[in-house]
Design an enzyme around this catalytic site. Structure first.
Site, PDB file in Angstrom:
ATOM      1  CB  THR A  92      -8.835   0.595   5.405  1.00 66.34           C
ATOM      2  OG1 THR A  92      -8.209   1.125   4.230  1.00 66.34           O
ATOM      3  CG2 THR A  92     -10.275   0.245   5.099  1.00 66.34           C
ATOM      4  CB  ALA A  93      -4.727   4.215   6.629  1.00 69.81           C
ATOM      5  CE1 TYR A  94      -3.194   6.716  14.450  1.00 72.28           C
ATOM      6  CE2 TYR A  94      -1.984   8.493  13.399  1.00 72.28           C
ATOM      7  CZ  TYR A  94      -2.358   7.823  14.540  1.00 72.28           C
ATOM      8  OH  TYR A  94      -1.898   8.234  15.759  1.00 72.28           O
TER       9      TYR A  94
ATOM     10  CG  ASP B 294      -2.382  11.761  22.115  1.00 69.16           C
ATOM     11  OD1 ASP B 294      -2.190  12.590  23.013  1.00 69.16           O
ATOM     12  OD2 ASP B 294      -2.140  10.542  22.239  1.00 69.16           O
TER      13      ASP B 294
ATOM     14  CG  ASP C 226      -1.927  -1.150   1.183  1.00 68.74           C
ATOM     15  OD1 ASP C 226      -2.053  -1.791   0.112  1.00 68.74           O
ATOM     16  OD2 ASP C 226      -2.564  -1.421   2.216  1.00 68.74           O
ATOM     17  N   GLY C 227       1.996   1.226   0.708  1.00 68.44           N
ATOM     18  CA  GLY C 227       2.883   2.388   0.751  1.00 68.44           C
ATOM     19  C   GLY C 227       3.462   2.728  -0.605  1.00 68.44           C
TER      20      GLY C 227
ATOM     21  CG  ASN D  97      -3.918   6.331   3.070  1.00 72.39           C
ATOM     22  OD1 ASN D  97      -4.829   5.893   2.364  1.00 72.39           O
ATOM     23  ND2 ASN D  97      -3.052   5.544   3.676  1.00 72.39           N
TER      24      ASN D  97
END
Length: 429
Positions: free
Chosen positions: A313-315, A302, A187-188, A272
């Site tokens: 679906t990432a962070y 934070d 993905d990256g 993203n």
């Protein structure tokens, strides 16, 4: 009306000015009755009939022929002229990918007669891994001399070195050279390929050679069949929307902090998410959020994630935000560890213009990053404006947009997976 406008904007044709402006739609492009450039698609007679509606261009020659069924809008790839070039982006520092990288280069040049573009650092890596005594700064100019002294370099690959076109990041422009992109990695790697094109993006075919593979549906062994279909223009694709992010100066009440922070606005195309967090500072992060110049709330915690449906679906998934299909027109706002029991992630319409800046009472600086890159300080003299980009990323589908997405949830994220199902009741006779 808003949903139709977003679709047209995501297709690369802005129908309105984000944040207010003209609502007049451009004249739609005329689609001929016959397929374009060998677009010979055979479909089962049991499927609903397809109706061509409009077309959109990607890169130099890629064109989307949009078709409507009774169920959904579909995007199919075709070409104004047959493709003649492609860009290969590979996962960096992975020896297992090098052999496959070499294999597909040979095949694209000899079998498909395509011009292949490769980043210079990939040639550097090829030298250093195959010859361990070389330094990391070996230049492409010495590749033939170095490779010729190595016994296990494929002779055929050596003979094709002059046919491979090398480009340098930050120096050479790819917009008018590349017809489609081949990603070898995870993905990256796809995110990196997206970052190389800050406007129109050529069609992307992604082969899973990474860790997760949620955005890379194809296995490498499928590349001859898949690439031939791409060249013929017989595959569908998913438009993955991006965010247009502008980091700009902001008037600050704190004269000492704003001193020396003057800079020109910088724009990034994000696939993203944008992340504003407290970085190395120990205090909480206080970020004010505005939507269409209307104050929404202050994040105390934070940090904050502003994500696309692809980034859900990432962070953002780690914050408890909803997982969103890539075709849904929205932007996700997800707080990171908020100091509140009631601060839930939300979604806002894609045609909203968001603005984020530090609260005047914030005690420390924050940090900001765009798709994990360009990390920098975010102070009271900064503001970031975020809107839906008109330049989406066309990613080739393995089956269909929805099937690929659901298969990714099941196979990569183990969505709704459980070891056993409920046993049926044994009814007495």
């Amino acid at each position: 009306l808003e949903y139709k406008s977003y679709l047209s904007m995501a297709d690369g044709v802005p129908i309105f000015t984000v944040g207010g402006g003209s609502n007049t739609s451009p004249e739609p492009l005329t689609i001929p009755d016959s397929p374009i450039s060998g677009d010979s698609r055979s479909r089962s007679s049991s499927k609903p009939p397809l109706k061509k509606t409009e077309s959109t261009f990607f890169g130099r020659k890629g064109i989307s022929v949009d078709c409507e069924t009774n169920v959904q809008k579909q995007h199919h790839l075709s070409w104004t002229n047959p493709p003649t070039s492609c860009l290969i982006i590979k996962k960096y520092h992975d020896p297992a990918v090098l052999k496959k990288f070499k294999t597909i280069c040979i095949w694209l040049i000899t079998d498909q007669r395509l011009d292949v573009y490769v980043e210079e650092k990939d040639f550097e890596e090829l030298q250093t891994i195959k010859a361990g005594d070389l330094t990391s700064n070996s230049s492409y100019a010495n590749l033939k001399m170095v490779a010729g002294a190595i016994e296990n370099i494929d002779d055929k690959f050596l003979s094709l070195i002059d046919n491979i076109k090398v480009w340098t990041f930050g120096k050479d422009k790819l917009n008018n050279k590349v017809d489609f992109i081949v990603c070898l990695g995870g993905d990256g790697t796809l995110l990196y390929a997206s970052s190389l094109f800050q406007n129109s993006v050529p069609p992307v075919i992604a082969f899973n050679l990474g860790s997760l593979g949620f955005l890379t549906p194809f296995e490498f062994r499928e590349f001859p069949t898949v690439v031939k279909k791409i060249v013929k223009g017989t595959l569908g694709f998913t438009l993955r929307s991006r965010l247009d992010c502008c980091l700009m100066p902001c008037s600050s009440q704190d004269d000492e902090e704003s001193e020396g922070d003057e800079f020109l606005p910088i724009s990034y195309q994000v696939l993203n998410e944008i992340i504003i967090d407290r970085g190395v500072h120990s205090g909480v992060c206080m970020v004010d959020i505005y939507c269409d110049d209307f104050f929404v709330t202050t994040v105390i915690g934070d940090g904050l994630i502003v994500a696309t449906p692809t980034g859900s679906t990432a962070y953002a998934a780690a914050t408890g935000a909803s997982v969103v299909a890539p075709s849904v027109p929205c932007v996700i706002l997800a707080p990171i560890c908020p100091h509140s029991l009631s601060f839930r992630p939300i979604m806002v319409p894609a045609n909203c213009v968001l603005k984020c800046k530090l609260n005047p009472d914030a005690r420390s600086k924050a940090s900001i990053s765009f798709d994990g890159r360009h990390r920098q300080d975010f102070t009271k003299s900064h503001a970031v404006e975020i809107s839906a980009s008109q330049f989406s990323v066309p990613c080739i589908d393995k089956e269909s947009s929805m099937k690929d997405w659901v298969n990714g949830l099941r196979n990569c994220l183990m969505w709704n997976g459980r070891s056993a199902t409920q046993k049926p009741l044994n009814k007495p006779n």
